[in-house]
Write an enzyme that holds these catalytic residues in place. Structure first.
Site, mmCIF file in Angstrom:
data_model
loop_
_atom_site.group_PDB
_atom_site.id
_atom_site.type_symbol
_atom_site.label_atom_id
_atom_site.label_comp_id
_atom_site.label_asym_id
_atom_site.label_seq_id
_atom_site.Cartn_x
_atom_site.Cartn_y
_atom_site.Cartn_z
ATOM 1 N N GLU A 143 30.157 24.959 58.457
ATOM 2 C CA GLU A 143 30.531 24.223 58.169
ATOM 3 C C GLU A 143 31.821 23.888 58.810
ATOM 4 O O GLU A 143 32.709 23.060 59.938
ATOM 5 C CB GLU A 143 30.537 22.951 57.104
ATOM 6 N N CYS A 148 32.865 22.222 51.505
ATOM 7 C CA CYS A 148 32.211 22.333 52.981
ATOM 8 C C CYS A 148 31.955 20.617 52.434
ATOM 9 O O CYS A 148 32.711 19.465 53.829
ATOM 10 C CB CYS A 148 31.278 22.787 53.362
ATOM 11 N N ASP A 200 9.408 64.818 54.590
ATOM 12 C CA ASP A 200 10.074 65.242 55.775
ATOM 13 C C ASP A 200 11.214 65.350 55.782
ATOM 14 O O ASP A 200 11.596 65.269 56.438
ATOM 15 C CB ASP A 200 9.894 63.617 56.048
HETATM 16 C C1 AOF Z 1 27.706 25.887 53.270
HETATM 17 N N1 AOF Z 1 28.003 26.569 54.437
HETATM 18 O O1 AOF Z 1 28.218 28.816 55.417
HETATM 19 C C2 AOF Z 1 27.506 29.037 53.328
HETATM 20 C C3 AOF Z 1 27.229 28.235 51.989
HETATM 21 O O2 AOF Z 1 31.712 32.292 48.053
HETATM 22 P P1 AOF Z 1 31.899 31.274 48.922
HETATM 23 O O3 AOF Z 1 32.582 30.225 49.010
HETATM 24 O O4 AOF Z 1 31.395 31.817 49.992
HETATM 25 O O5 AOF Z 1 30.813 30.723 48.281
HETATM 26 C C4 AOF Z 1 29.022 31.229 48.713
HETATM 27 C C5 AOF Z 1 27.898 29.653 48.300
HETATM 28 O O6 AOF Z 1 27.544 28.674 49.392
HETATM 29 C C6 AOF Z 1 26.378 30.313 48.027
HETATM 30 O O7 AOF Z 1 26.029 30.989 47.566
HETATM 31 C C7 AOF Z 1 25.532 29.546 48.871
HETATM 32 O O8 AOF Z 1 25.065 28.333 47.558
HETATM 33 C C8 AOF Z 1 26.799 28.819 49.431
HETATM 34 N N2 AOF Z 1 27.025 29.126 51.252
HETATM 35 N N3 AOF Z 1 27.495 26.771 51.857
HETATM 36 O O9 AOF Z 1 28.227 24.872 52.993
HETATM 37 C C9 AOF Z 1 27.835 28.055 54.526
HETATM 38 N N4 AOF Z 1 27.200 30.023 53.787
HETATM 39 ZN ZN ZN Z 2 30.188 25.631 52.664
#
Ligand code: AOF
Ligand code: ZN
Length: 364
Positions: free
Chosen positions: A53, A85, A201
């Site tokens: 986002e 986000c 292998d």
């Molecule tokens: C979103 N958008 O593109 C993603 C999300 O450690 P952080 O801050 O990167 O947060 C990771 C967590 O956020 C992940 O476990 C999942 O719940 C969410 N990922 N959320 O809004 C994104 N990659």
């Molecule tokens: Zn996020």
């Protein structure tokens, strides 16, 4: 196809670009649309980096105001490695959010949707978007079960064999099929083989050419007999090697392997059968936040896994060759009594890869 589903398809396509780079995070894509025109696109590009986002909002700038966001995953509402986000979408004045799947992460799990709604944003959550669910499946499994997504891979002859009666197996599938296996390996956290395959292998199990990840090479070797002069042990400083042994493996063997740079992990004493040890190992790999593992055989290893009901996805290559004889098939174990109980690949994709037939699909 409606323009809404086109935008979602695009978001899913963008998300896939993160494959191999974002794990143990999920792949996520986002498309921002205002007055029918795409004003922003983004995807989660690497673990620890900005979320999809945020990337899309930064591309859209002021044009995000009044737009609809199509996201493959519920926007996060928690402070992780990055700020939430939901806050960014609200601040940018996004009017509506279309969410393809809820985030199974207990830190999010509906809170993102609620936060957006509380700010007056209209949120539509799709019921059962197959593609978005498939995209999310390994992450969702790790989040909800604590175990990685398990992919079984094999190459066999048309008469269902992995090797000749002398054990020769080079090569069954063609070059193109083998290149696909290396691409698969390059996005895995681990590659697993049994002791028999390691002996027979003497494989390297590395990724050639290198991919996004360097998978740990795991040998299921209950008595820790892996030879110290095997290619795996000799290259343990290039890519990690882990021997998964039983609790009763001889200490002198475990010690010798450790001295040679190999990690020896021992299953708990209660894990008696091969299937028990498999499940204990999956728990351990999940604790290490491994998201995807590739199991490359042999027959006993895949059999114990199938008996444990632990195969999530299959990639099989069938070469138009016949060798006959008593050579092994791809899956042994106890097996099933009735055809009616056979595990059936869902949404199987069957294609031709050079001379080989390539069958892939999910079991869960
Ligand atoms: C979103 N958008 O593109 C993603 C999300 O450690 P952080 O801050 O990167 O947060 C990771 C967590 O956020 C992940 O476990 C999942 O719940 C969410 N990922 N959320 O809004 C994104 N990659
Ligand atoms: Zn996020």
């Amino acid at each position: 196809m409606s323009s809404e589903s086109q935008h979602l398809e695009r978001a899913i396509e963008l998300a896939r670009r993160g494959e191999g780079h974002v794990e143990p995070n999920p792949m996520v894509g986002c498309v921002l649309v205002r007055d029918g025109a795409v004003v922003g696109e983004g995807w989660h590009q690497r673990f620890g980096g900005p979320h999809a986002e945020i990337e899309a909002l930064s591309m859209a700038g002021d044009a995000a105001r009044g737009s609809t966001a199509f996201v493959t995953l519920e926007p996060c509402a928690h402070v992780g490695k990055t700020p939430p986000c939901t806050g960014a979408l609200i601040a940018a004045g996004v009017a509506r959010v279309v969410v393809a799947s809820r985030d199974p992460n207990p830190l999010v799990d509906g809170r993102g949707i609620a936060a957006l709604q509380a700010a007056g944003i209209k949120v539509d959550v799709l019921d059962n978007c197959l593609e978005a669910n498939a995209l999310l499946a390994p992450f969702a499994k790790l989040m909800t079960t604590g175990r990685p997504w398990v992919i079984a891979k094999w190459a066999m002859t048309l008469d269902g064999k992995l090797a000749t009666h002398t054990g020769d197996s080079q090569w069954i599938s063609g070059e193109g099929s083998r290149a696909i296996v290396h691409q698969l390996r390059g996005r895995m956290d681990a590659i697993v083989v049994g002791r028999g395959t390691a002996e027979q292998d003497d494989p390297l199990l590395t990724v050639r050419p290198a991919g996004a990840r360097t998978p740990t090479r795991i040998v299921l070797d209950s008595q820790a007999v892996l030879a110290l002069d095997s290619q795996l042990v000799r290259t343990s400083s290039d890519a990690p090697v882990l021997v998964a042994a039983a609790a009763n493996a001889p200490e002198v063997r475990c010690h010798a392997l450790r001295e040679a740079g190999v990690e020896v992990w021992q299953a708990p004493p209660a894990a008696v059968s091969a299937s028990d040890r498999w499940l204990a190992l999956l728990d351990e790999l999940g604790r290490r936040r491994m998201t995807n593992i590739l199991v490359e055989g042999g027959a006993k290893v895949l059999g114990a896994l199938l008996d444990a009901g632990a195969i999530d996805e299959v990639h099989a290559f069938i070469a138009p060759k016949l060798i006959g004889g008593p050579g092994p098939g791809p899956i042994a174990g106890m097996g099933l009594a009735l055809m009616a109980n056979a595990q059936v690949l869902r949404n199987a994709v069957i294609s031709q890869q050079g001379p080989d037939v390539y069958v892939r699909g999910r079991l869960t």
